[in-house]
Design an enzyme around this catalytic site. Structure first.
Site, PDB file in Angstrom:
ATOM      1  N   LYS A 252       0.733  -1.245  -0.182  1.00  0.00           N
ATOM      2  CA  LYS A 252       0.069   0.002  -0.023  1.00  0.00           C
ATOM      3  C   LYS A 252       0.939   1.164   0.100  1.00  0.00           C
ATOM      4  O   LYS A 252       1.711   1.798   1.208  1.00  0.00           O
ATOM      5  CB  LYS A 252      -1.121  -0.364   1.196  1.00  0.00           C
ATOM      6  CG  LYS A 252      -1.755   0.955   1.260  1.00  0.00           C
ATOM      7  CD  LYS A 252      -2.711   1.397   2.479  1.00  0.00           C
ATOM      8  CE  LYS A 252      -3.876   1.847   1.731  1.00  0.00           C
ATOM      9  NZ  LYS A 252      -3.695   3.313   1.930  1.00  0.00           N
ATOM     10  N   ARG A 257      -3.603   9.024  -4.875  1.00  0.00           N
ATOM     11  CA  ARG A 257      -4.041   8.045  -6.077  1.00  0.00           C
ATOM     12  C   ARG A 257      -4.327   8.807  -7.332  1.00  0.00           C
ATOM     13  O   ARG A 257      -4.402   9.760  -7.549  1.00  0.00           O
ATOM     14  CB  ARG A 257      -5.369   7.581  -5.267  1.00  0.00           C
ATOM     15  CG  ARG A 257      -6.209   6.588  -6.459  1.00  0.00           C
ATOM     16  CD  ARG A 257      -7.222   6.122  -5.862  1.00  0.00           C
ATOM     17  NE  ARG A 257      -8.392   4.677  -6.809  1.00  0.00           N
ATOM     18  CZ  ARG A 257      -8.587   3.791  -6.054  1.00  0.00           C
ATOM     19  NH1 ARG A 257      -8.939   4.094  -5.070  1.00  0.00           N
ATOM     20  NH2 ARG A 257      -9.112   2.874  -6.969  1.00  0.00           N
TER      21      ARG A 257
HETATM   22  P1  ATP Z   1      -6.255   5.801   3.270  1.00  0.00           P
HETATM   23  O1  ATP Z   1      -6.002   7.094   4.230  1.00  0.00           O
HETATM   24  O2  ATP Z   1      -5.465   4.290   4.140  1.00  0.00           O
HETATM   25  O3  ATP Z   1      -5.155   5.734   1.832  1.00  0.00           O
HETATM   26  P2  ATP Z   1      -8.471   5.335   1.215  1.00  0.00           P
HETATM   27  O4  ATP Z   1     -10.535   5.709   2.577  1.00  0.00           O
HETATM   28  O5  ATP Z   1      -8.248   6.661   0.606  1.00  0.00           O
HETATM   29  O6  ATP Z   1      -7.627   5.417   2.615  1.00  0.00           O
HETATM   30  P3  ATP Z   1      -8.831   2.890   0.975  1.00  0.00           P
HETATM   31  O7  ATP Z   1      -9.892   2.489  -0.216  1.00  0.00           O
HETATM   32  O8  ATP Z   1      -9.356   2.942   2.556  1.00  0.00           O
HETATM   33  O9  ATP Z   1      -8.824   4.626   0.696  1.00  0.00           O
HETATM   34  O10 ATP Z   1      -7.325   2.235   0.917  1.00  0.00           O
HETATM   35  C1  ATP Z   1      -6.991   2.136  -0.344  1.00  0.00           C
HETATM   36  C2  ATP Z   1      -6.055   3.296  -0.785  1.00  0.00           C
HETATM   37  O11 ATP Z   1      -4.766   2.789  -0.506  1.00  0.00           O
HETATM   38  C3  ATP Z   1      -6.737   3.789  -2.421  1.00  0.00           C
HETATM   39  O12 ATP Z   1      -6.868   4.711  -2.711  1.00  0.00           O
HETATM   40  C4  ATP Z   1      -4.680   4.304  -3.215  1.00  0.00           C
HETATM   41  O13 ATP Z   1      -5.065   5.443  -2.810  1.00  0.00           O
HETATM   42  C5  ATP Z   1      -4.013   3.132  -1.515  1.00  0.00           C
HETATM   43  N1  ATP Z   1      -3.122   2.713  -2.728  1.00  0.00           N
HETATM   44  C6  ATP Z   1      -1.609   2.053  -2.198  1.00  0.00           C
HETATM   45  N2  ATP Z   1      -1.156   1.612  -3.086  1.00  0.00           N
HETATM   46  C7  ATP Z   1      -2.035   0.594  -3.293  1.00  0.00           C
HETATM   47  C8  ATP Z   1      -2.857  -0.688  -4.076  1.00  0.00           C
HETATM   48  N3  ATP Z   1      -2.325  -0.817  -4.363  1.00  0.00           N
HETATM   49  N4  ATP Z   1      -4.392  -1.546  -4.243  1.00  0.00           N
HETATM   50  C9  ATP Z   1      -5.233  -0.428  -4.204  1.00  0.00           C
HETATM   51  N5  ATP Z   1      -4.688   0.836  -3.596  1.00  0.00           N
HETATM   52  C10 ATP Z   1      -3.601   1.610  -3.046  1.00  0.00           C
END
Ligand code: ATP
Length: 584
Positions: A252, A257
């Protein structure tokens, strides 16, 4: 279509607190709307002219709107402002002043939705010198022709204060009822919205081509897809259980993103919130252009700040320097980025969103040409919770936030716009900071690349194990060195160079060059983490894991006054790790 129909619907919607009633009023309005205007009416009910991702804002400041109201009503700006202080709503103030302007209504040309939309669009898109006066005139023109009630809503719309509370889901409900044959159509409409992020487009297709066409709705390049999100669990066992005993676990990455849409040479980048961020990342655009080997494609990646000299990942905060509108060329050099691609949703006419993840991953491997700056997210496929835990530690140590564990089942589709259990994130449940510096011994080095070709790119550092009289590695360091340091360090180390690992050094890493432990340098890091790679305190905090310093950086202090045995000890590192945990 007369704008008065829209204003009347707004008034009714505003007057109710019941969601069902609100939907009914919206259904009424949508039914009265001719097909060629349906998209525009949908946008207008949410106070917009276009879907959010287009980034078009009407955005008239209240001060300017007051000038337009003054022009249209013949009242002074001061009068309007002082009434505004009482009402707190320029819409209401405008309505009031227009009601008092009875004789002018004889010359009114009744407003149509087309006229209102077209004028607001002009207001939104006019830029440059003199544009303010032009905008004020356009708005005043609308107000002259508006009824007091219409004027209220026009003013609220242009100042961004319409706020009828019509959520995306309410629009979808209303569309399903008005044109989809009932509430059952809601799911297919929602999917169409999730893969296009454009309610107006969904409405238009539904009204002009029917619900069957909505069922065939496909993703298209240029329309951002609402992101799939992850649930969270806090142990590898729970995660594996939830994912049916096996998963694909990926690093991660801790960055931003990006959803990249490629159409030939044209590339668009959308953020997690679907803002168009293309202009901020010309370097990412170039990387997508060069490394995505498909003519058209939609891929998702995490964009991470990297150290310009070593290519190592940097903390998330550094990427925030890239969130700027000016001096982008400088930022590209100062804060370079890498892309870690983790999904593909569309390739050359093929919508992949309903394919299982392993199929999408296979396509990803076919179309991504990896390079220094573009990689597929590091992953393992496993059914073993211990392996998962090790992989997690490795991810943290390498500058990541943890893992995203993904389902490998047949139904592991891309759930656009949903937070579900097909993706589960595994992050640490504590946050800590390293407050003290440590003094570490240089035991090895790695050759540099790019700007550091011909010198060392990174050093392998160790802490001292007093009991065993050995040196145990605790980090690889490439940051914090000035050009001067880069010249001086090889000179300092040269007399201690040996052809193989020193017998007192414990290391699982193979350095390019080894040294007798002698030179001590001062280092600060973000924190101490468990590590499957480094040998410091191996097996003491956890079976099979050592301790490592995350994001290590040279402070600039050479501790030439210290002997290798005076370096920070393994026991001290263990204490630092434990006290970090306590501070949570
Ligand atoms: P967080 O603050 O934990 O990133 P979030 O609400 O933005 O949470 P989540 O869907 O909960 O998003 O966690 C996945 C996020 O992690 C994605 O939005 C992306 O930006 C990031 N990410 C990093 N590496 C990956 C990966 N290999 N696959 C999917 N998402 C990833």
């Amino acid at each position: 279509m007369m704008y008065s129909l829209v204003a009347e619907a707004y008034e009714k919607i505003e007057g109710t607190t019941k969601r069902l009633e609100m939907t009914d009023y919206l259904v009424d309005l949508l039914k009265k709307t001719p097909p060629d205007l349906i998209d525009k009416v949908v946008y207008l009910t949410q106070g917009k002219l276009y879907p959010d991702y287009m980034g078009v804002e009407i955005g008239i400041a209240e001060k300017l709107a007051i000038r337009a109201v003054s022009k249209a009503t013949g009242r002074s700006e001061k009068e309007i402002s002082s009434d505004l202080e009482v009402t707190g709503d320029l819409g209401e103030t405008t309505q009031k002043f227009l009601e008092k302007r009875l004789q002018a209504s004889l010359f009114r040309r009744p407003l149509t939705v087309q006229t209102v939309y077209r004028t607001l669009d002009k207001i939104a898109k006019t830029t440059g010198s003199g544009s303010m006066d032009y905008k004020i005139n356009l708005l005043a023109g609308l107000l002259v022709d508006a009824t007091p009630k219409e004027a209220k809503y026009i003013i609220r719309t242009v100042t961004g204060k319409l706020r009828l509370g019509i959520a995306d889901m309410t629009v979808l409900d209303a569309l399903a009822i008005a044109y989809g044959g009932g509430k059952e159509a809601r799911d297919v409409l929602e999917r169409a919205y999730n893969i296009s992020s454009d309610l107006g487009k969904v409405a238009k297709v539904l009204v002009t081509s029917g619900v069957e066409e909505i069922k065939r709705f496909k993703v298209s390049v240029g329309n951002p897809i609402r992101p799939m999100l992850a649930e969270r669990l806090s142990s590898p066992q729970e995660i594996l259980e939830k994912l049916g005993g096996k998963c694909i676990a990926e690093y991660k990455y801790d960055g931003e993103r990006m959803q990249a849409h490629k159409d030939g040479n044209k590339v668009m980048l959308f953020s997690r919130r679907l803002e168009n961020i293309t202009s901020q990342y010309p370097d990412a655009v170039q990387l997508i252009r060069e490394n995505v080997k498909a003519k058209t494609a939609i891929v998702e990646a995490e964009c991470v700040a990297v150290d310009p000299d070593t290519g190592e990942m940097r903390p998330f905060q550094e990427l925030m320097h890239r969130r700027r509108k000016h001096e982008i060329a400088e930022a590209i050099v100062e804060y370079p980025i890498s892309l870690f691609v983790f999904d593909v949703l569309y390739v050359d006419g093929r919508d992949l969103t309903l394919e299982p993840y392993l199929n999408r991953h296979k396509v990803l491997e076919e179309i991504i040409e990896e390079g220094d700056r573009v990689k597929i997210a590091t992953y393992i496929i496993t059914d073993d919770s211990e392996k998962l835990e090790r992989f997690f530690e490795e991810a943290i140590e390498n500058g990541c936030e943890g893992l995203v564990c993904k389902s490998v089942s047949e139904d592991s589709v891309y759930q656009a716009g949903a937070r579900g259990w097909l993706w589960i994130k595994y992050k640490r449940d504590y946050k800590s900071e390293m407050t003290d510096t440590v003094d570490l011994v240089v035991v090895g080095a790695f050759y540099g690349r790019g700007k550091r070709a011909g010198t060392y790119g990174a050093l392998l550092l160790a802490a001292y194990n007093k009991r065993e009289d050995t040196f145990e590695t605790v980090c690889k360091i490439g940051s914090g060195f000035t050009d001067e340091d880069l010249k001086k360090i090889p000179e300092l180390l040269e007399p201690h160079r040996i052809p193989h690992r020193h017998p007192r050094v414990k290391s699982t890493l193979e350095a390019d060059v080894w040294f007798t432990p002698r030179i001590v340098i001062e280092v600060i890091g973000a924190e101490i983490t468990l590590s499957p790679v480094h040998t410091c305190a191996m097996g003491i905090m956890r079976k099979g894991s050592g301790l490592a310093i995350r994001f290590p950086r040279f402070t600039g202090n050479y501790r030439l006054d210290k002997a290798a045995e005076d370096a920070t000890t393994v026991d001290e590192i263990i204490e630092m790790y434990k006290s970090q945990l306590k501070r949570v």
